[in-house]
Design an enzyme around this catalytic site. Structure first.
Site, PDB file in Angstrom:
ATOM      1  N   ARG A   1      82.908  44.620  39.193  1.00  0.00           N
ATOM      2  CA  ARG A   1      84.017  44.634  40.155  1.00  0.00           C
ATOM      3  C   ARG A   1      85.129  43.799  39.547  1.00  0.00           C
ATOM      4  NH1 ARG A   1      84.121  43.552  46.602  1.00  0.00           N
ATOM      5  NH2 ARG A   1      83.333  45.677  46.443  1.00  0.00           N
TER       6      ARG A   1
ATOM      7  N   HIS B   1      87.264  52.903  44.345  1.00  0.00           N
ATOM      8  CA  HIS B   1      86.061  52.277  44.915  1.00  0.00           C
ATOM      9  C   HIS B   1      85.031  53.391  45.198  1.00  0.00           C
ATOM     10  CE1 HIS B   1      83.480  49.430  46.591  1.00  0.00           C
ATOM     11  NE2 HIS B   1      84.057  49.157  47.738  1.00  0.00           N
TER      12      HIS B   1
ATOM     13  N   GLN C   1      81.552  53.129  47.391  1.00  0.00           N
ATOM     14  CA  GLN C   1      81.774  53.120  48.839  1.00  0.00           C
ATOM     15  C   GLN C   1      81.783  54.552  49.386  1.00  0.00           C
ATOM     16  OE1 GLN C   1      82.596  50.307  51.123  1.00  0.00           O
ATOM     17  NE2 GLN C   1      82.165  51.967  52.551  1.00  0.00           N
TER      18      GLN C   1
ATOM     19  N   ASP D   1      91.592  50.901  56.225  1.00  0.00           N
ATOM     20  CA  ASP D   1      91.182  49.798  55.346  1.00  0.00           C
ATOM     21  C   ASP D   1      92.238  48.696  55.477  1.00  0.00           C
ATOM     22  OD1 ASP D   1      89.996  48.243  53.359  1.00  0.00           O
ATOM     23  OD2 ASP D   1      90.785  49.436  51.685  1.00  0.00           O
TER      24      ASP D   1
ATOM     25  N   CYS E   1      85.644  50.575  55.456  1.00  0.00           N
ATOM     26  CA  CYS E   1      84.742  50.100  54.392  1.00  0.00           C
ATOM     27  C   CYS E   1      84.322  48.650  54.622  1.00  0.00           C
ATOM     28  CB  CYS E   1      85.409  50.260  53.028  1.00  0.00           C
ATOM     29  SG  CYS E   1      86.966  49.374  52.874  1.00  0.00           S
TER      30      CYS E   1
ATOM     31  N   ARG F   1      75.620  51.576  52.298  1.00  0.00           N
ATOM     32  CA  ARG F   1      75.895  51.122  50.923  1.00  0.00           C
ATOM     33  C   ARG F   1      74.571  50.919  50.193  1.00  0.00           C
ATOM     34  NH1 ARG F   1      80.575  48.451  49.963  1.00  0.00           N
ATOM     35  NH2 ARG F   1      80.276  49.086  47.807  1.00  0.00           N
TER      36      ARG F   1
HETATM   37  N1  NVA Z   1      90.970  47.884  49.563  1.00  0.00           N
HETATM   38  C1  NVA Z   1      90.078  46.742  49.693  1.00  0.00           C
HETATM   39  C2  NVA Z   1      88.651  47.207  49.759  1.00  0.00           C
HETATM   40  C3  NVA Z   1      87.647  46.105  49.952  1.00  0.00           C
HETATM   41  C4  NVA Z   1      86.233  46.603  49.922  1.00  0.00           C
HETATM   42  C5  NVA Z   1      90.285  45.808  48.516  1.00  0.00           C
HETATM   43  O1  NVA Z   1      90.436  46.282  47.393  1.00  0.00           O
HETATM   44  O2  NVA Z   1      90.319  44.602  48.741  1.00  0.00           O
HETATM   45  N1   CP Z   2      83.230  47.435  51.327  1.00  0.00           N
HETATM   46  C1   CP Z   2      82.985  46.553  50.337  1.00  0.00           C
HETATM   47  O1   CP Z   2      83.040  46.875  49.158  1.00  0.00           O
HETATM   48  O2   CP Z   2      82.645  45.312  50.769  1.00  0.00           O
HETATM   49  P1   CP Z   2      82.484  43.999  49.878  1.00  0.00           P
HETATM   50  O3   CP Z   2      83.880  43.636  49.367  1.00  0.00           O
HETATM   51  O4   CP Z   2      81.939  42.963  50.809  1.00  0.00           O
HETATM   52  O5   CP Z   2      81.572  44.294  48.734  1.00  0.00           O
END
Ligand code: NVA
Ligand code: CP
Length: 331
Positions: A129, A156, A159, A251, A291, A319
């Site tokens: 990540r 992502h 997800q 989101d 998400c 997930r």
């Molecule tokens: N769009 C959000 C998703 C978090 C799971 C981010 O990138 O922070």
């Molecule tokens: N939805 C998601 O990816 O959550 P986290 O950021 O907690 O992993």
């Protein structure tokens, strides 16, 4: 001439061959975006996730990755992704290592190319990540083991496998559903458009001016939609997107890395909050998805989050099952 025995032997080998080819077809592949998978391959992972979920609930062990290890590099925070991959790997008979970038030598400047080759000597798969999607592509290029994208600024995809499992469970189908996304045109939007298009949904995306999804990814998703019999439309009007929708998705307005823009964004997104009035425009049996993490009072009201239509915690649970399916497929 041909004997019956020879014909039977050929048939035997042919049937085993097709079975094993289908079963191992994703082995060794990277999971960087849903662009790289066909609609069938995406649905295979969704169905495997549903199957693994049923087995877990029935207490049937699934030691598919016994003795295997997954290295998990996190350069951004995570609750769901980290815990579900770690627990999922344990349930598959393997082990996962949480590798915080604060502690890895990456944080002190060791190149991703070197990290990729070193980790490949120890582990059987790498989850990452991070911010830049290019970094994940570089990691995959230099790693000898499958690389799984656990979220970048642009995509992502893990997800979306969980989201599709959730939609299949609650709506009993995916193809032909009307899927509305309202809010920021971000990494989630990109992966949902691609995944939605490849599974034949009608995807309606509403974002404010200046916060639209990447135009190239929209065009690509529209190409996929044409191929798979769905559609992808982008617009500014959230009411138009939600009208008659089977699934309403939103989101956060400020993703990880955009914390400094929080206030500007809150102004830009006024009018895009998913509240009960907007949900009333969707189908009466529409589900609400997010998400997570969710910011109540911004992109969604507390009322919608806690409503009977909200499936966000099933979605979070899925997930786990989705990630087990992804790992079991590519590792
Ligand atoms: N769009 C959000 C998703 C978090 C799971 C981010 O990138 O922070
Ligand atoms: N939805 C998601 O990816 O959550 P986290 O950021 O907690 O992993």
């Amino acid at each position: 001439g041909f004997s019956v025995e020879l014909l039977l032997i050929l048939l035997y080998y042919y049937s085993n061959e097709t079975r094993s080819v289908r079963f191992v077809s994703l082995k060794g592949r990277d999971f960087l975006t849903l662009k790289d998978f066909t609609g069938q391959e995406i649905m295979d992972m969704v169905n495997l996730g549903i199957d693994l979920k049923a087995k877990l609930k029935a207490g049937i062990p699934t030691p598919i990755l016994t003795g295997k290890s997954l290295g998990m590099i996190f350069q951004k925070a995570s609750t769901r992704t980290r815990v579900s991959f770690e627990v999922g790997m344990y349930q598959l008979g393997g082990q996962a290592l949480f590798l915080s970038s604060h502690d890895l030598q990456i944080g002190r400047g060791e190149p991703i190319q070197d990290t990729a080759r070193v980790l490949s000597r120890y582990v059987d798969g790498i989850l990452i990540r991070t911010f830049s999607h290019k970094e994940v592509e570089d990691l995959a290029k230099y790693a000898d083991v499958p690389v799984i994208n656990g979220l970048t600024d642009d995509f992502h995809p893990t997800q979306v496998i969980a989201d599709l499992i959730t939609i299949q469970e609650h709506k009993k189908r995916i193809k032909g559903l009307k899927f509305a996304y309202v809010g920021d045109g971000n990494n989630m939007t990109h992966s949902l458009m691609i995944g939605g298009a490849k599974t034949g949904m009608d995807v309606m995306v509403a974002c404010p001016e200046g916060y639209m999804p990447n135009a190239e990814i929209v065009a690509l998703a529209q190409q996929y939609a044409a191929e798979y019999g769905g559609s992808v439309s982008v617009m500014h009007d959230p009411l138009e997107a939600i009208a008659g929708a089977d699934v309403v998705y939103t989101d956060t307005w400020a993703s990880m890395g955009q914390e400094a823009e929080k206030e500007i964004r809150q102004k830009a997104f006024a009018g895009y909050q998913v509240d009960s009035a907007k949900m009333a425009l969707a189908q009466p049996d529409a589900i609400f998805m997010h998400c997570l993490p969710a910011y109540r009072g911004y992109e969604v009201t507390d009322e919608v989050m806690e409503s009977a239509q909200s499936v966000v915690f099933d979605e979070a649970e899925n997930r786990l099952h989705a990630h087990k399916a992804i790992m079991a497929s590519v590792m």
